[in-house]
Design a protein around this motif. Structure first.
Motif, mmCIF file in Angstrom:
data_model
loop_
_atom_site.group_PDB
_atom_site.id
_atom_site.type_symbol
_atom_site.label_atom_id
_atom_site.label_comp_id
_atom_site.label_asym_id
_atom_site.label_seq_id
_atom_site.Cartn_x
_atom_site.Cartn_y
_atom_site.Cartn_z
ATOM 1 N N GLU A 457 -3.528 -81.982 38.594
ATOM 2 C CA GLU A 457 -2.215 -82.615 38.760
ATOM 3 C C GLU A 457 -1.841 -83.414 37.515
ATOM 4 O O GLU A 457 -0.661 -83.465 37.130
ATOM 5 N N TRP A 458 -2.814 -84.030 36.888
ATOM 6 C CA TRP A 458 -2.593 -84.794 35.659
ATOM 7 C C TRP A 458 -2.099 -83.871 34.547
ATOM 8 O O TRP A 458 -1.126 -84.173 33.852
ATOM 9 N N LEU A 459 -2.758 -82.706 34.390
ATOM 10 C CA LEU A 459 -2.335 -81.739 33.375
ATOM 11 C C LEU A 459 -0.952 -81.165 33.701
ATOM 12 O O LEU A 459 -0.112 -80.984 32.811
ATOM 13 N N GLY A 460 -0.709 -80.883 34.992
ATOM 14 C CA GLY A 460 0.612 -80.393 35.386
ATOM 15 C C GLY A 460 1.693 -81.418 35.125
ATOM 16 O O GLY A 460 2.799 -81.085 34.688
ATOM 17 N N GLY A 461 1.376 -82.695 35.378
ATOM 18 C CA GLY A 461 2.334 -83.759 35.097
ATOM 19 C C GLY A 461 2.627 -83.859 33.606
ATOM 20 O O GLY A 461 3.776 -84.098 33.204
ATOM 21 N N ARG A 462 1.601 -83.671 32.776
ATOM 22 C CA ARG A 462 1.823 -83.711 31.326
ATOM 23 C C ARG A 462 2.758 -82.580 30.891
ATOM 24 O O ARG A 462 3.684 -82.785 30.100
ATOM 25 N N ARG A 463 2.534 -81.392 31.403
ATOM 26 C CA ARG A 463 3.406 -80.265 31.058
ATOM 27 C C ARG A 463 4.863 -80.581 31.385
ATOM 28 O O ARG A 463 5.761 -80.366 30.570
ATOM 29 N N ARG A 464 5.073 -81.095 32.576
ATOM 30 C CA ARG A 464 6.450 -81.318 33.040
ATOM 31 C C ARG A 464 7.113 -82.481 32.313
ATOM 32 O O ARG A 464 8.312 -82.442 32.039
ATOM 33 N N MET A 465 6.356 -83.532 32.030
ATOM 34 C CA MET A 465 6.955 -84.675 31.348
ATOM 35 C C MET A 465 7.381 -84.291 29.935
ATOM 36 O O MET A 465 8.468 -84.657 29.469
ATOM 37 N N LEU A 466 6.546 -83.520 29.240
ATOM 38 C CA LEU A 466 6.895 -83.101 27.890
ATOM 39 C C LEU A 466 8.075 -82.131 27.900
ATOM 40 O O LEU A 466 8.935 -82.167 27.018
ATOM 41 N N GLU A 467 8.127 -81.266 28.919
ATOM 42 C CA GLU A 467 9.265 -80.355 29.015
ATOM 43 C C GLU A 467 10.544 -81.124 29.325
ATOM 44 O O GLU A 467 11.617 -80.815 28.784
ATOM 45 N N SER A 468 10.457 -82.136 30.191
ATOM 46 C CA SER A 468 11.640 -82.949 30.495
ATOM 47 C C SER A 468 12.131 -83.673 29.252
ATOM 48 O O SER A 468 13.346 -83.805 29.035
ATOM 49 N N LEU A 469 11.209 -84.144 28.413
ATOM 50 C CA LEU A 469 11.612 -84.806 27.176
ATOM 51 C C LEU A 469 12.299 -83.820 26.240
ATOM 52 O O LEU A 469 13.294 -84.155 25.588
ATOM 53 N N ARG A 470 11.784 -82.600 26.179
ATOM 54 C CA ARG A 470 12.414 -81.590 25.333
ATOM 55 C C ARG A 470 13.837 -81.298 25.801
ATOM 56 O O ARG A 470 14.766 -81.196 24.996
ATOM 57 N N PHE A 471 14.030 -81.167 27.138
ATOM 58 C CA PHE A 471 15.374 -80.934 27.661
ATOM 59 C C PHE A 471 16.264 -82.146 27.404
ATOM 60 O O PHE A 471 17.456 -82.002 27.114
ATOM 61 N N ALA A 472 15.719 -83.356 27.541
ATOM 62 C CA ALA A 472 16.512 -84.565 27.286
ATOM 63 C C ALA A 472 17.012 -84.580 25.853
ATOM 64 O O ALA A 472 18.165 -84.942 25.576
ATOM 65 N N GLU A 473 16.170 -84.169 24.912
ATOM 66 C CA GLU A 473 16.583 -84.151 23.511
ATOM 67 C C GLU A 473 17.650 -83.086 23.261
ATOM 68 O O GLU A 473 18.597 -83.305 22.512
ATOM 69 N N SER A 474 17.513 -81.913 23.918
ATOM 70 C CA SER A 474 18.497 -80.848 23.709
ATOM 71 C C SER A 474 19.846 -81.204 24.323
ATOM 72 O O SER A 474 20.892 -80.780 23.830
ATOM 73 N N LEU A 475 19.841 -81.999 25.411
ATOM 74 C CA LEU A 475 21.081 -82.397 26.073
ATOM 75 C C LEU A 475 21.700 -83.643 25.457
ATOM 76 O O LEU A 475 22.839 -84.002 25.790
ATOM 77 N N GLY A 476 20.967 -84.328 24.582
ATOM 78 C CA GLY A 476 21.440 -85.626 24.101
ATOM 79 C C GLY A 476 21.392 -86.666 25.194
ATOM 80 O O GLY A 476 22.263 -87.544 25.276
ATOM 81 N N SER A 477 20.370 -86.616 26.037
ATOM 82 C CA SER A 477 20.245 -87.499 27.191
ATOM 83 C C SER A 477 19.947 -88.932 26.774
ATOM 84 O O SER A 477 19.380 -89.195 25.707
ATOM 85 N N PHE A 478 20.302 -89.863 27.668
ATOM 86 C CA PHE A 478 20.005 -91.281 27.443
ATOM 87 C C PHE A 478 18.507 -91.513 27.324
ATOM 88 O O PHE A 478 18.067 -92.508 26.743
ATOM 89 N N ALA A 479 17.676 -90.607 27.866
ATOM 90 C CA ALA A 479 16.225 -90.806 27.877
ATOM 91 C C ALA A 479 15.542 -90.275 26.632
ATOM 92 O O ALA A 479 14.341 -90.467 26.466
ATOM 93 N N ALA A 480 16.293 -89.602 25.738
ATOM 94 C CA ALA A 480 15.655 -88.955 24.598
ATOM 95 C C ALA A 480 15.146 -89.958 23.573
ATOM 96 O O ALA A 480 14.040 -89.827 23.053
#
Length: 503
Positions: A457-480
């Motif tokens: 679950e820890w490794l799965g969480g790492r995958r998803r958090m990094l992917e969410s950050l990548r999407f945030a950067e591509s969208l110009g999100s407030f979280a990027a």
């Protein structure tokens, strides 16, 4: 009855609203089908409106009326609209055989969400912090996506059976802006962007009214539905035929999303071993004391709630409404995120968790009325973990990942099963800054797995958090790229890398 009469009036009002919003979207130049072979969505909706008006005294199924009443105002409108569309085919005698290619514009629909200007609606969606209760937005989003999918699958023929549409998965929901009630009303837009033989992807955009286009998008989401016939087998859906350059780009993105889903399924940690690099990371974390410094045991972040499913929460098909489960999953995830941010008495620096993304939610099994549902939330990965793993020189983001498992207990048989798993990415923000809409991130400590299951679950969480950050950067999100408060002294500050886990 009076209740049935009101429901019938709501159906008519919803169809009229759909006609107006669809007409406006066509005038805005979103695109549209060409040629006689591609039926205009506007023409079909106008015809549907005429038929529904002629059925003003039609009876509405009792369970549909009850379910609509127990929804949010927006979901109630959508519920009645779906009921009205199904009623148009109540005398159907055969399955559909003609599957007409449609463009995304042919089934594009919109619905208003006047959070800023409607005091009653604002009260309905108000959270305890004074912001938007996002779980209700998710509830609306699920039903709006279902209606959009139904619009795409509709053949306009009252003699053919309607599709039964089952939510297969929530691919992603990403926030570009932090939703507030103070500034602008909102509008949901929905349209199909990918189709297989019996399945389709629907994209949902939540945009702010009267805002320049570059700043209007607040949220984007994509959900996948499967068409099922009366025999329980897959029913083909209308194929997509994009007509404009914008539509071709959207459909290309839909194809890429389908490729990501196949990749996730092929590399899922529940059925496949982690990569060599991931295995090395987990070994380091479990064995090196320096990577456990200041860490919180994953088991200590656990939150649980238990509910007995009542008939007021069922959908058109008699199962528990998926939007209700989404709302409950989000709210227990938010509770776990809040408790983790404040330390739940452990003395950590407080924070205000704000949702950044939700992704990869697969519906494995429907929930029935009378089932007992157990929701278990845990923090499975944080930016604090990534700081310890990253090379020297970088910074943290204040992000952390919460997983929610929804289990089912059948009271008749005692059988236990997993309905679905939700994955949420939160940004830990300063509560004072969040009141003013500022994005001031608060660092979060790492979490530490103690068993092999927690390690996966820890490794799965790492995958998803990094992917969410990548999407945030591509969208110009407030979280990027948030402004970061100083880190607590027990953890070093290092560079955070937005790695892309998917090619």
């Amino acid at each position: 009855t009076i209740q049935e009469k009101k429901a019938g009036q709501a159906v008519i009002a919803a169809v009229v609203s759909f006609e107006v919003s669809h007409s406006e979207s066509k005038r805005a130049g979103f695109g549209g089908g060409k040629g006689k072979a591609q039926m205009s969505g506007l023409a079909r909706s106008t015809s549907a409106g005429s038929r529904v008006r002629s059925m003003a005294q039609a009876r509405v199924a009792w369970y549909s009326t009850v379910s609509a009443v127990s929804r949010t105002p927006v979901s109630a409108q959508l519920w009645n609209l779906i009921t009205g569309r199904k009623a148009l085919k109540q005398n159907a005698t055969r399955p559909p055989t003609d599957f007409v290619p449609k463009s995304p514009a042919d089934s594009r629909v919109s619905i208003d969400l006047p959070l800023a200007s409607d005091p009653a609606l604002k009260s309905e969606y108000l959270s305890f912090r004074g912001g938007v209760r996002f779980g209700k937005i998710l509830e609306d989003l699920d039903l709006f996506a279902a209606y959009t999918a139904l619009s795409h699958c509709d053949d306009g023929n009252p003699e053919t059976y309607p599709h039964t549409l089952v939510t297969a998965c929530i691919d992603r929901v990403d926030l570009r802006r932090d939703l507030t009630m103070r500034q602008h009303d909102m509008v949901f837009h929905g349209y199909a962007t990918w189709t297989g033989r019996t399945s389709l992807q629907v994209n949902i955009d939540l945009v702010a009214s009267d805002v320049p286009d570059r700043d209007a998008l607040q949220l984007s989401g994509s959900l996948v539905f499967v068409g099922v016939g009366r025999d329980g087998k897959g029913m083909p859906v209308n194929p997509l035929a994009p007509q404009t350059e914008k539509e071709r780009r959207l459909c290309a993105e839909g194809e890429m999303a389908q490729a990501r889903r196949k990749y996730r399924k092929r590399t899922c940690l529940a059925t496949s071993a982690p990569s060599d690099a991931e295995s090395d990371l987990l070994h380091r974390v479990m064995s090196e004391g320096s990577l456990r410094r200041g860490a919180v045991p994953m088991a200590e972040t656990r939150m649980q709630s238990v509910h007995t499913m009542q008939p007021q929460e069922r959908n058109y098909y008699g199962k528990i409404f998926g939007g209700f489960l989404m709302r409950e999953a989000y709210e227990i995830a938010l509770t776990a995120a809040n408790a983790f941010a404040t330390g739940a008495g452990g003395g950590r620096r407080g924070g205000c968790p704000t949702l950044v993304a939700m992704d990869d939610v697969t519906f494995n099994q429907p929930v029935n009325v009378g089932d007992v549902v157990s929701l278990v939330a845990r923090v499975v990965y944080t930016g604090g973990n990534e700081v310890l793993l990253a090379p020297a020189g970088a910074r943290e983001t204040g992000l952390y990942q919460v997983r929610v498992d929804i289990g089912i207990i059948n009271l008749g048989t005692g059988e236990r099963s997993l309905s679905n798993t939700f994955h949420f990415t939160f940004l830990n923000r300063s509560p004072e800054a969040a009141k003013d809409g500022a994005c001031l991130a608060v660092p979060v400590p790492p979490v530490m797995p103690s068993t092999y299951k927690e390690g996966m679950e820890w490794l799965g969480g790492r995958r998803r958090m990094l992917e969410s950050l990548r999407f945030a950067e591509s969208l110009g999100s407030f979280a990027a790229h948030p402004t970061l408060l100083p880190r607590e002294p027990h953890l070093p500050v290092r560079e955070f890398r937005a790695e892309a886990p998917i090619p």
